[in-house]
Write an enzyme that holds these catalytic residues in place. Structure first.
Site, PDB file in Angstrom:
ATOM      1  N   THR A  37      11.017-103.351  -3.305  1.00 23.00           N
ATOM      2  CA  THR A  37      12.382-103.171  -2.805  1.00 23.00           C
ATOM      3  C   THR A  37      12.572-101.778  -2.222  1.00 23.00           C
ATOM      4  O   THR A  37      12.306-100.778  -2.884  1.00 23.00           O
ATOM      5  CB  THR A  37      13.398-103.418  -3.928  1.00 23.00           C
ATOM      6  OG1 THR A  37      13.289-104.776  -4.351  1.00 23.00           O
ATOM      7  CG2 THR A  37      14.823-103.176  -3.446  1.00 23.00           C
TER       8      THR A  37
ATOM      9  N   ARG B  40      25.507-105.274  -1.120  1.00 22.83           N
ATOM     10  CA  ARG B  40      25.775-104.600  -2.390  1.00 22.83           C
ATOM     11  C   ARG B  40      25.336-103.140  -2.408  1.00 22.83           C
ATOM     12  O   ARG B  40      25.416-102.491  -3.442  1.00 22.83           O
ATOM     13  CB  ARG B  40      25.074-105.362  -3.525  1.00 22.83           C
ATOM     14  CG  ARG B  40      25.664-106.750  -3.729  1.00 22.83           C
ATOM     15  CD  ARG B  40      24.787-107.620  -4.616  1.00 22.83           C
ATOM     16  NE  ARG B  40      24.834-107.286  -6.016  1.00 22.83           N
ATOM     17  CZ  ARG B  40      25.739-107.724  -6.880  1.00 22.83           C
ATOM     18  NH1 ARG B  40      26.717-108.508  -6.455  1.00 22.83           N
ATOM     19  NH2 ARG B  40      25.686-107.395  -8.147  1.00 22.83           N
TER      20      ARG B  40
ATOM     21  N   HIS C  71      20.661-106.330   1.032  1.00 22.71           N
ATOM     22  CA  HIS C  71      20.930-106.418  -0.404  1.00 22.71           C
ATOM     23  C   HIS C  71      22.203-107.231  -0.671  1.00 22.71           C
ATOM     24  O   HIS C  71      22.930-106.984  -1.632  1.00 22.71           O
ATOM     25  CB  HIS C  71      21.053-105.028  -1.026  1.00 22.71           C
ATOM     26  CG  HIS C  71      20.460-104.914  -2.397  1.00 22.71           C
ATOM     27  ND1 HIS C  71      19.199-104.430  -2.641  1.00 22.71           N
ATOM     28  CD2 HIS C  71      20.957-105.226  -3.625  1.00 22.71           C
ATOM     29  CE1 HIS C  71      18.952-104.433  -3.936  1.00 22.71           C
ATOM     30  NE2 HIS C  71      20.005-104.925  -4.557  1.00 22.71           N
TER      31      HIS C  71
ATOM     32  N   LYS D 214      11.057-105.566   0.804  1.00 24.34           N
ATOM     33  CA  LYS D 214      12.387-106.174   0.838  1.00 24.34           C
ATOM     34  C   LYS D 214      13.438-105.121   1.182  1.00 24.34           C
ATOM     35  O   LYS D 214      13.453-104.037   0.590  1.00 24.34           O
ATOM     36  CB  LYS D 214      12.704-106.786  -0.529  1.00 24.34           C
ATOM     37  CG  LYS D 214      14.084-107.412  -0.647  1.00 24.34           C
ATOM     38  CD  LYS D 214      14.299-107.963  -2.043  1.00 24.34           C
ATOM     39  CE  LYS D 214      15.672-108.589  -2.185  1.00 24.34           C
ATOM     40  NZ  LYS D 214      16.763-107.607  -2.070  1.00 24.34           N
TER      41      LYS D 214
ATOM     42  N   GLN E 129      10.032-109.162  -7.739  1.00 26.71           N
ATOM     43  CA  GLN E 129      10.664-108.045  -7.039  1.00 26.71           C
ATOM     44  C   GLN E 129      10.415-106.776  -7.837  1.00 26.71           C
ATOM     45  O   GLN E 129      10.717-106.700  -9.029  1.00 26.71           O
ATOM     46  CB  GLN E 129      12.169-108.287  -6.909  1.00 26.71           C
ATOM     47  CG  GLN E 129      12.930-107.116  -6.311  1.00 26.71           C
ATOM     48  CD  GLN E 129      14.267-106.880  -6.986  1.00 26.71           C
ATOM     49  OE1 GLN E 129      14.449-107.236  -8.147  1.00 26.71           O
ATOM     50  NE2 GLN E 129      15.192-106.291  -6.274  1.00 26.71           N
TER      51      GLN E 129
ATOM     52  N   TYR F 123      11.054-102.779  -8.454  1.00 20.86           N
ATOM     53  CA  TYR F 123      11.795-101.541  -8.263  1.00 20.86           C
ATOM     54  C   TYR F 123      10.880-100.359  -8.599  1.00 20.86           C
ATOM     55  O   TYR F 123       9.898-100.503  -9.342  1.00 20.86           O
ATOM     56  CB  TYR F 123      13.013-101.494  -9.183  1.00 20.86           C
ATOM     57  CG  TYR F 123      14.260-102.149  -8.625  1.00 20.86           C
ATOM     58  CD1 TYR F 123      14.676-101.903  -7.328  1.00 20.86           C
ATOM     59  CD2 TYR F 123      15.038-102.994  -9.416  1.00 20.86           C
ATOM     60  CE1 TYR F 123      15.835-102.485  -6.821  1.00 20.86           C
ATOM     61  CE2 TYR F 123      16.192-103.582  -8.923  1.00 20.86           C
ATOM     62  CZ  TYR F 123      16.585-103.324  -7.621  1.00 20.86           C
ATOM     63  OH  TYR F 123      17.722-103.905  -7.120  1.00 20.86           O
TER      64      TYR F 123
ATOM     65  N   ARG G  17      30.241 -99.961  -7.060  1.00 22.15           N
ATOM     66  CA  ARG G  17      30.758-101.325  -7.005  1.00 22.15           C
ATOM     67  C   ARG G  17      32.075-101.377  -7.775  1.00 22.15           C
ATOM     68  O   ARG G  17      32.099-101.520  -9.011  1.00 22.15           O
ATOM     69  CB  ARG G  17      29.733-102.316  -7.560  1.00 22.15           C
ATOM     70  CG  ARG G  17      28.442-102.307  -6.735  1.00 22.15           C
ATOM     71  CD  ARG G  17      27.369-103.196  -7.267  1.00 22.15           C
ATOM     72  NE  ARG G  17      26.142-103.031  -6.488  1.00 22.15           N
ATOM     73  CZ  ARG G  17      24.955-103.521  -6.841  1.00 22.15           C
ATOM     74  NH1 ARG G  17      24.825-104.195  -7.976  1.00 22.15           N
ATOM     75  NH2 ARG G  17      23.905-103.318  -6.077  1.00 22.15           N
TER      76      ARG G  17
END
Length: 413
Positions: free
Chosen positions: A184, A307, A304, A280, A154, A156, A193
């Site tokens: 992503t 999130r 996600h 993604k 993955q 970023y 969060r």
């Protein structure tokens, strides 16, 4: 690592039957669902680690929406055509044992120290894909060596200096033999969060008396920490001034990672990457069209895991429209909310070719340590085979032919 696949039996009916009196049979009866595994994990890992894993953004509405939406999908079984059930699926030229893979979770070692290496080894042993994260606690090179052709990465975005670090990560992934690159899209800015903020789980991490008590109350987690070492951003260490301390690396991550990509950047990644490329975090058919236009091979429908945006739709509710738009031009994948083999059957019926779960596998580690990845994989496979048998679908290709009810599906027209 020797017990990773011990509970992943090719004889799924034996796995789920609960017969016998030995320790394995008793364990299967006690931990027969992911809810059972979750309760055990909650007791064994520190509170801040459990909150980090289970929490979403805002008021956790999107994580709840994912669950409610999956539960609302109804499938109509067909009878009279019994046949052996087959769960194998080919994804980007690699035969996988089942359409279930392990999603990336950044700094997964917070939940269970050594998680990245455990998952990579399990993926190679069980023949399921594992998407290791940019912020995983083992390097791309280590993951590729352990997972073999089942190792994905993955990516970023690190936009500084015209994405110089981003493209070095792409180069490293190719040199290591990573099979699939997943860029992503769904983290354009950092989300709030609240659970992590309340627990002080921020960069840089500032432990409190409560945190120290939580750790001291979790002896098995502490033992795993002693074996695996302090979780760190291993992929990032070569990009900071030496010595690459945890504080320096964490500061680099905080300042440089921006998460998402423009479509022009995705096109540049496509040009630089010779393997299969997935984007993604797609939730709109128009974005799927854009991705296909720049040459991607796969679309991973995901919010996600709840999130990022509390008002986002449940991923399952946009899956059919995206699958219809994509057709056969790219491989459609799904994650966000998978907690059972029945959920996998739902997603395949609604248009996905394969599915991924992150929380489920980390809960397995929290509950059972190193063997938890294999245990969860076995549980999901058994449940998927049971669902397919009940539905009269001997193969994954038969699932999309079923009649279903999906009242909350998005109509983008």
């Amino acid at each position: 690592m020797g017990n990773l696949g011990r509970s992943f039996s090719p004889h799924a009916q034996a796995w789920g039957a609960g017969s016998g009196t030995g320790p394995e049979a008793r364990l299967r009866r006690r931990l027969s669902t992911l809810d059972d595994i979750e309760r055990r994990a909650r007791r064994r890992i520190p509170r801040f680690a459990f909150d980090f894993l289970e929490g979403g953004t805002g008021n956790d509405l999107n994580t709840l929406r994912n669950r409610q939406a999956l539960d609302a999908v109804q499938l109509v079984p067909r009878y009279g055509m019994p046949a052996p059930v087959r769960t194998e699926v080919e994804l980007f030229g690699i035969n996988c044992a089942m359409p279930i893979g392990i999603s990336p979770v950044g700094v997964d070692g917070i939940v269970w120290p050594g998680a990245t290496r455990i998952f990579a080894a399990a993926a190679g042993k069980l023949r399921i894909p594992y998407i290791a994260g940019t912020l995983a606690t083992a390097s791309i090179e280590e993951v590729a060596e352990l997972a073999g052709p089942y190792g994905w990465f993955q990516l970023y975005g690190l936009p500084a200096d015209d994405h110089s670090v981003t493209f070095d990560l792409v180069r490293r992934a190719g040199a290591a033999g990573v099979h699939v690159l997943a860029a992503t899209l769904d983290a354009p800015v950092r989300s709030k969060r609240p659970r992590d903020l309340r627990n002080g789980l921020v960069v840089p991490f500032r432990p409190t008396a409560k945190t120290i008590f939580d750790v001291a109350s979790s002896p098995l987690w502490l033992l795993a920490l002693a074996r695996a070492g302090t979780p760190a951003f291993r992929n990032m260490e070569r990009y900071v001034e030496k010595p690459a301390t945890l504080a320096k690396t964490a500061g680099f991550v905080q300042s440089q990672i921006k998460g998402t990509f423009s479509w022009d950047s995705v096109k540049r990644i496509r040009d630089a990457w010779s393997g299969a490329l997935v984007v993604k975090g797609v939730l709109h058919p128009a974005d799927a069209e854009q991705a296909i236009a720049v040459g991607v091979d796969g679309i991973l429908v995901s919010n996600h895991g709840g999130r990022q945006l509390d008002a986002a739709p449940a991923a399952i509710d946009v899956l059919p429209a995206i699958a219809a738009t994509v057709g056969t031009r790219a491989t459609v994948l799904f994650d966000s909310g998978i907690r059972s083999g029945l959920d996998v059957a739902r997603a395949i019926t609604l248009g996905a070719r394969g599915t991924f779960a992150g929380r489920a596998f980390l809960l397995g580690l929290g509950a059972l340590g190193e063997r938890g990845a294999g245990y969860v994989a076995g549980l999901l496979k058994e449940e998927l085979e049971t669902a397919m048998g009940q539905l009269g679908a001997p193969s994954l290709d038969a699932l999309p032919q079923l009649t279903f009810r999906h009242r909350d599906a998005f109509d983008f027209t």
